[in-house]
Design a protein around this motif. Structure first.
Motif, short mmCIF file in Angstrom:
data_model
loop_
_atom_site.label_atom_id
_atom_site.label_comp_id
_atom_site.label_asym_id
_atom_site.label_seq_id
_atom_site.Cartn_x
_atom_site.Cartn_y
_atom_site.Cartn_z
N LEU A 105 -13.65 18.60 107.33
CA LEU A 105 -14.84 18.01 107.90
C LEU A 105 -14.46 17.32 109.20
O LEU A 105 -13.36 16.78 109.31
CB LEU A 105 -15.43 16.95 106.96
CG LEU A 105 -15.83 17.39 105.57
CD1 LEU A 105 -16.23 16.18 104.74
CD2 LEU A 105 -16.97 18.38 105.64
N LYS A 111 -23.73 7.83 110.53
CA LYS A 111 -22.89 8.84 109.90
C LYS A 111 -23.21 10.20 110.51
O LYS A 111 -24.34 10.66 110.50
CB LYS A 111 -23.14 8.86 108.40
CG LYS A 111 -22.07 9.63 107.63
CD LYS A 111 -22.34 9.66 106.14
CE LYS A 111 -22.43 8.27 105.58
NZ LYS A 111 -22.68 8.25 104.14
N VAL A 171 -15.56 14.16 111.09
CA VAL A 171 -16.35 12.95 111.02
C VAL A 171 -16.45 12.42 112.45
O VAL A 171 -15.51 11.82 112.96
CB VAL A 171 -15.71 11.90 110.08
CG1 VAL A 171 -16.56 10.64 110.03
CG2 VAL A 171 -15.51 12.49 108.69
N VAL A 195 -21.37 13.94 110.39
CA VAL A 195 -20.30 14.76 109.82
C VAL A 195 -20.63 16.23 110.04
O VAL A 195 -21.75 16.66 109.80
CB VAL A 195 -20.15 14.47 108.31
CG1 VAL A 195 -19.06 15.31 107.70
CG2 VAL A 195 -19.88 12.99 108.07
#
Length: 192
Positions: free
Chosen positions: A152, A160, A154, A162
């Protein structure tokens, strides 16, 4: 990847991205809104085997069966007596030793006796490592052990953000057998 995207190396604090080890908290706070780094605070809580094991153990105790995703493990030297008891109660088990902060299969080995977890043969000091019960009947693909990796990106924690693109599977270098001397049968990321 950076070169293909048109990035170039620079000196000073006028960068867009940095690829480095973990930073101190105040270094993260000094990053500008457009700057990115390859680690976020607390990365090693996921990336080190001993810390990941500790967090997963706490989560399993708090939330039960859905988080029972690892074989029984022992963080040494702290869990040494528990390992001794487990070994005595289950002499048929196989165990695998993993350094607490290594990568690419370095230092991983099958252990056949408790003496194998000591720093030197016959010495009293125990290695800092994780010792896990080994799964003797693993899932196989065409006779090879395998693991699956998903990565992933980030991009931000607040908010957030992602990104996930794809994953892949890796297989061991040799077909699976009960030969505990050949690490390449049991490890999917061994350094050649």
């Amino acid at each position: 990847a950076f070169r293909i995207a048109g990035f170039r190396k620079c000196v000073g604090d006028h960068f867009n991205a940095t690829w480095t080890g973990t930073k101190k908290g105040e270094e993260y706070e000094q990053l500008k809104a457009f700057q990115r780094t390859n680690h976020f605070p607390g990365t090693w809580n996921l990336g080190r085997k001993d810390r990941l094991y500790r967090h997963l153990s706490r989560t399993r105790r708090a939330f039960g069966a859905p988080y029972d995703i690892l074989p029984k493990a022992f963080a040494l030297p702290g869990d040494y007596e528990e390992l001794v008891t487990d070994w005595a109660q289950h002499p048929e088990n196989w165990y695998i030793l993993k350094p607490k902060a290594s990568s690419r299969g370095r230092g991983i080995r099958m252990v056949k006796s408790l003496a194998d977890v000591h720093k030197k043969k016959g010495a009293g000091s125990v290695r800092e490592c994780i010792v896990q019960r080994y799964i003797r009947d693993p899932y196989l693909v065409d006779g090879y052990k395998f693991d699956m990796r998903t990565y992933l990106l980030v991009a931000s924690l607040k908010p957030k953000l992602v990104f996930y693109h794809d994953g892949f599977a890796r297989k061991s270098d040799a077909k699976y057998t009960s030969d505990t001397k050949n690490k390449n049968v049991h490890v999917t990321n061994a350094v050649s």
